[in-house]
Design a protein around this motif. Structure first.
Motif, PDB file in Angstrom:
ATOM      1  N   HIS A   1      -2.487  -3.889  -4.699  1.00  0.00           N
ATOM      2  CA  HIS A   1      -2.346  -3.233  -5.998  1.00  0.00           C
ATOM      3  C   HIS A   1      -2.661  -1.732  -5.887  1.00  0.00           C
ATOM      4  CE1 HIS A   1      -3.251  -3.698 -10.614  1.00  0.00           C
ATOM      5  NE2 HIS A   1      -2.270  -2.857 -10.355  1.00  0.00           N
TER       6      HIS A   1
ATOM      7  N   ASP B   1      -4.617   0.059 -15.548  1.00  0.00           N
ATOM      8  CA  ASP B   1      -3.252  -0.337 -15.810  1.00  0.00           C
ATOM      9  C   ASP B   1      -3.133  -0.820 -17.237  1.00  0.00           C
ATOM     10  OD1 ASP B   1      -1.145  -0.138 -14.147  1.00  0.00           O
ATOM     11  OD2 ASP B   1      -0.976  -2.299 -13.849  1.00  0.00           O
TER      12      ASP B   1
ATOM     13  N   HIS C   1      -0.042   1.601  -6.381  1.00  0.00           N
ATOM     14  CA  HIS C   1      -0.228   2.731  -7.299  1.00  0.00           C
ATOM     15  C   HIS C   1      -0.374   4.042  -6.551  1.00  0.00           C
ATOM     16  CE1 HIS C   1      -0.260   0.995 -11.287  1.00  0.00           C
ATOM     17  NE2 HIS C   1      -0.834  -0.075 -10.767  1.00  0.00           N
TER      18      HIS C   1
ATOM     19  N   HIS D   1       5.064  -4.311 -12.128  1.00  0.00           N
ATOM     20  CA  HIS D   1       4.656  -5.341 -11.174  1.00  0.00           C
ATOM     21  C   HIS D   1       5.256  -6.675 -11.623  1.00  0.00           C
ATOM     22  CE1 HIS D   1       1.658  -2.312 -10.579  1.00  0.00           C
ATOM     23  NE2 HIS D   1       0.721  -2.810 -11.344  1.00  0.00           N
TER      24      HIS D   1
ATOM     25  N   MET E   1      -7.562  -2.319 -11.598  1.00  0.00           N
ATOM     26  CA  MET E   1      -6.773  -1.076 -11.561  1.00  0.00           C
ATOM     27  C   MET E   1      -6.584  -0.564 -12.975  1.00  0.00           C
ATOM     28  SD  MET E   1      -6.232  -0.126  -8.575  1.00  0.00           S
ATOM     29  CE  MET E   1      -5.007   1.147  -8.878  1.00  0.00           C
TER      30      MET E   1
HETATM   31 ZN   LIG Z   1      -1.130  -1.898 -11.761  1.00  0.00          ZN
END
Ligand SMILES: [Zn+2]
Ligand SMILES: [Zn+2]
Length: 662
Positions: free
Chosen positions: A311, A3, A315, A151, A1
C-alpha cells in the motif's frame, strides 16, 4: 494509509468464482471464498450490495486470453470444459490426449466441467480491476475521477502458475498475466507484479521473462523441495528483460521477522529503480504457518506487513494505482478468510476489528471440525483430536501459538545471504547505498572523517570549471542541507528513472556518514552529475578500506568532458591512497538505452574514463561480472595500500566465498 475517500477502494467478487473448485479432497476449494465473504459481511468490512465498493466482473474474451495463452490451449480448455455426456465419441477419444498434453493429467489441476467459463471470468475480473485503476474502458465507466477506483482487491484472482500453453498448479488461465498483457497493449505503462505466495510465481514470470516493461518480484519458499521448483535468485530475465525478474527463495520455516527484513531490504529500492505506473500484488496466504502444503511459518503479522508495504509503495511510487489479488491458501477456514480480510481492511483503509464475529466462528469452526474429523478418519490419525479451542477467535494471531523455531538464527542468516546476493545482482551501487540494509550500514561510519581533511573546518571543497556546456561547480562531501537546496537536472535519472527520485536518493546518500557524495551543479543550482564513494557491500565483508565508486552524468551533459573532470575531482584526495577502490557492473547503471551505443563500445568508454584515474580492468569471479559479460570490473589500488591487504582483496576477487552458493 492516509486514504480518506474509502469509496476509491473496491472489492471484486462474483458468485461465479465459487465454481472454481476442484472438489472434496482437493486442497483448492471455493469454500474458502464463501467463508471470506461471510466474514467480510458479518464483521461489517464489506457489503456485496454496496455499489460504491463493489466492482462488476465480466469474462475475458478469447482474444484477451489469447494475449497470453496459445490458441490451441484455449481450444483444449473449452473442449475439456464440456460435460462428458455432451461430447461426441471422437471428442471422448481425444480427451485423454488433451489431458496429457495440456497439463490436466497430473492430479493437481483436474479438468472440471465449465472450467473455461469460470477461469475466463476470473481472468476478466483481474483484467477489469487493473483496467479500472488505469482508467481504461475495460474497467468500467465512472461518473467522475473521484469515483474511479484507486485500489481494487480481487480475492478470486492470483492464479499465478498457469503457463501460456498448459495448466499447472491448480491454475488454468493466468489472470494476472492476461491483465498485465492487456495494459501493455493499451498503454505505455510499466507494471510491477509482486508475488507473496509461498510458491514461486512461475507463470507470470515466464509470461514476461524478456519484457522490460514488467518487473516480476516473487518472494517464496525455496524450490529445492517445493512445487514448482523454480524461482532461484539467478533467474533474472532474458534479453531486454534481463534484470526485471526478481526471485527471493526463502528457507523453509522462515518466520515473520526474517520475511519482513527480506521484503524491506528489496522492495523499496527495486520499486525506485523500476519506477512502475501501477502495482499488482498477489497475496497467496499459503505462507502461513498453518498451511498444510508449504513450510513457511508466517503469522497474520507477516501477512499484514506485506499488504501494508504494498500500500505504501503504491502511494509513494504509483499515485496509489494498485490491484491486490488472492492466490494460494489451503487452510481454508482458519487462515484464508482472516488473511484476506486483513488485505481488504488495508486496501480500503478500514481499521481491523480485534475479534472475529462469534456467529461466524460458530459456522466455520463447525465446517473446519468436520473436515478435520474426515481427514483423521481417512488417515487413522493417532494425534490429538482438533477441538473448537484450536480455531482462532481473533483476526490477528496470538504469538504464543507460534513458538520460535530452534533454527531461527541460521534460517535468518541464510535468508540474509540470499537477499544480499539479489541486491548485489539487481541494484546499482547508488541504490544500495541510498537504501542500506541493517547489515550493510557500516558501524564505522568514518569515511567523511577519514577522508576529509582531518581537523579542517571547511565542510567541503568546491571548484568552478568551464565546460563547452557552460560553467559548473564541483563540490565534494556534500551535506544533505546543500543537496536539499539544489534541483536535479531532467537528464539525471540513470538510477531512479525519475529526477525527483534521483534527488531523494542523493539526499539519502548525503545523510550517510559512511558515504561521500560529490556533485556537479550549474550556477543556477541544477545537479548535472554525481560521484558516490561508499564501503563495499556485504559481498566484500571482512575486507578493510575497500570502497565502491559510482558515477552518473545527466544525459543533457554528455560530450562535454564532465565525467572525466568530475571523477578526477572526486578521487584526487591524498587520503584515498590508503584505499582500494573499485567500480563494477556498469552496464546496469547508466541509462545505456538512451546512448545509442553498443554495449561493447560503452564498456570501452567506461574503461577509458576510469583509466584516467588509475583504474585497471580486472578479471574476476564476481557474479555481477561473471553473469553479465557486458559488465566490467575496475580496480585502483592506492599507493599506500600494503601488499597483504591487496593480496587479500585480489584473492576475494577471484574466489569469492559466496560463490560456492552459485
Ligand atoms: Zn490507499
Ligand atoms: Zn501457493
Amino acid at each position: 494509509m492516509p486514504d480518506a475517500p474509502a469509496q476509491r477502494a473496491r472489492l471484486l467478487f462474483d458468485p461465479i468464482e465459487l465454481r472454481y473448485d476442484f472438489g472434496e479432497g482437493h486442497p483448492f476449494q471455493a469454500r474458502r471464498l464463501s467463508a471470506l465473504i461471510d466474514l467480510l459481511q458479518s464483521s461489517g468490512l464489506w457489503n456485496p450490495h454496496d455499489q460504491q465498493t463493489a466492482l462488476p466482473l465480466r469474462p475475458a474474451t478469447v482474444e484477451e486470453l489469447g494475449l497470453i495463452h496459445h490458441a490451441d490451449y484455449i481450444a483444449a480448455v473449452q473442449s475439456l470444459s464440456r460435460p462428458l455426456a455432451e461430447q461426441t465419441a471422437q471428442e471422448r477419444q481425444e480427451r485423454e490426449q488433451l489431458l496429457l498434453r495440456y497439463g490436466f493429467a497430473d492430479g493437481d489441476t483436474p479438468a472440471v466441467p465449465g472450467m473455461h467459463n469460470v477461469t475466463a471470468s476470473i481472468a476478466g475480473g483481474t483484467l477489469a480491476a487493473l483496467s479500472a485503476v488505469m482508467g481504461l474502458p475495460e474497467g468500467g465507466h465512472f461518473a467522475s475521477e473521484d469515483e474511479q477506483p484507486l485500489h481494487v482487491f480481487h480475492p478470486g484472482g492470483g492464479l499465478h502458475h498457469a503457463w501460456a500453453e498448459r495448466a499447472s498448479g491448480f491454475c488454468v488461465y493466468n489472470d494476472s498475466a492476461v491483465a498485465i498483457a492487456h495494459v501493455l497493449q493499451a498503454t505505455g505503462a510499466k507494471v510491477l507484479y509482486i508475488d507473496f505466495d509461498a510458491h514461486h510465481g512461475d507463470g507470470v514470470q515466464r509470461a514476461f521473462y524478456d519484457e522490460p516493461r514488467v518487473m516480476t518480484i516473487s518472494l517464496h519458499e525455496t524450490g529445492r523441495y517445493l512445487f514448482p521448483g523454480t524461482g532461484d535468485v539467478l533467474e533474472l530475465g532474458q534479453s531486454l528483460g534481463r534484470g526485471y525478474s526478481v526471485n527471493i527463495p526463502l528457507e523453509p520455516f522462515t518466520e515473520d521477522d526474517s520475511y519482513i527484513e527480506a521484503m524491506e531490504a528489496l522492495l523499496p529500492p527495486l520499486v525506485t529503480s523500476f519506477a512502475p505506473d501501477v502495482i499488482i500484488t498477489q497475496h497467496g496466504c499459503d505462507t502461513h504457518a498453518w498451511d498444510p502444503l508449504t513450510h513457511l511459518c508466517l503469522t497474520m503479522r507477516g501477512i499484514q506487513a506485506q499488504v501494508r508495504l504494498a500500500h505504501e509503495l503504491a502511494h509513494t511510487y504509483c499515485q496509489g494505482r494498485w490491484v491486490a489479488l488472492g492466490g494460494g491458501g489451503y487452510d481454508l477456514f482458519r487462515v484464508v478468510p482472516r488473511a484476506w480480510s486483513i488485505v481488504w481492511a488495508e486496501v480500503s483503509g478500514q481499521a481491523l476489528p480485534a475479534a472475529l464475529p462469534e456467529a461466524w466462528v460458530t459456522r466455520w469452526c463447525a465446517a473446519w471440525l468436520e473436515v478435520q474429523a474426515a481427514e483423521d478418519a481417512a488417515q487413522q490419525s493417532m494425534g490429538k483430536t482438533p477441538s473448537a479451542a484450536d480455531f482462532p477467535a481473533r483476526f490477528l494471531d496470538r504469538p504464543e501459538d507460534f513458538p520460535a523455531s530452534p533454527r531461527r538464527w541460521s534460517i535468518s542468516r541464510t535468508n540474509r545471504h540470499t537477499v544480499a546476493l539479489a541486491r548485489h545482482l539487481l541494484l546499482p551501487s547508488s541504490l544500495r547505498q541510498a537504501f542500506p540494509t541493517a547489515q550493510t550500514r557500516s558501524p564505522l561510519a568514518g569515511l567523511v572523517d577519514l577522508l576529509h581533511i582531518r581537523g579542517s573546518d571547511t565542510p567541503s571543497r568546491s571548484v568552478m570549471i568551464e565546460t563547452t556546456g557552460g560553467p559548473l561547480i564541483l563540490r565534494d562531501f556534500c551535506p544533505p542541507s546543500l543537496v536539499e537546496r539544489l534541483q536535479p537536472d531532467s537528464g539525471l535519472r540513470a538510477f531512479a528513472r525519475l529526477p525527483a527520485r534521483e534527488h531523494q536518493l542523493l539526499l539519502g546518500i548525503a545523510r550517510r556518514p559512511d558515504c561521500a557524495l560529490t556533485i556537479a551543479h550549474t550556477p543556477a543550482g541544477e545537479i548535472v552529475g554525481e560521484v558516490t564513494l561508499a564501503p563495499g557491500d556485504s559481498w566484500w565483508e571482512g575486507l578493510d578500506n575497500v570502497y565502491e565508486v559510482a558515477i552518473e552524468v545527466s544525459s543533457n551533459w554528455r560530450g562535454h568532458g564532465l565525467a572525466t573532470r568530475l571523477l578526477a575531482f572526486a578521487l584526487e584526495l591524498d587520503a584515498l591512497e590508503d584505499m582500494l577502490l573499485f567500480a563494477e557492473g556498469l552496464s546496469w547503471h547508466w541509462d545505456i538505452e538512451g546512448l545509442g551505443l553498443s554495449i561493447y563500445r560503452y564498456r570501452e568508454l567506461i574503461a577509458h574514463l576510469f583509466a584516467t584515474q588509475g583504474f585497471a580492468e580486472q578479471p574476476t569471479t564476481e557474479p555481477n561480472i561473471n553473469l553479465e559479460p557486458a559488465n566490467i570490473f575496475l580496480v585502483r589500488v592506492g599507493k599506500r595500500v600494503d601488499q597483504r591487504a591487496s593480496a587479500q582483496f585480489f584473492n576475494r576477487v577471484m574466489s569469492s566465498p559466496n560463490l560456492a552458493r552459485l
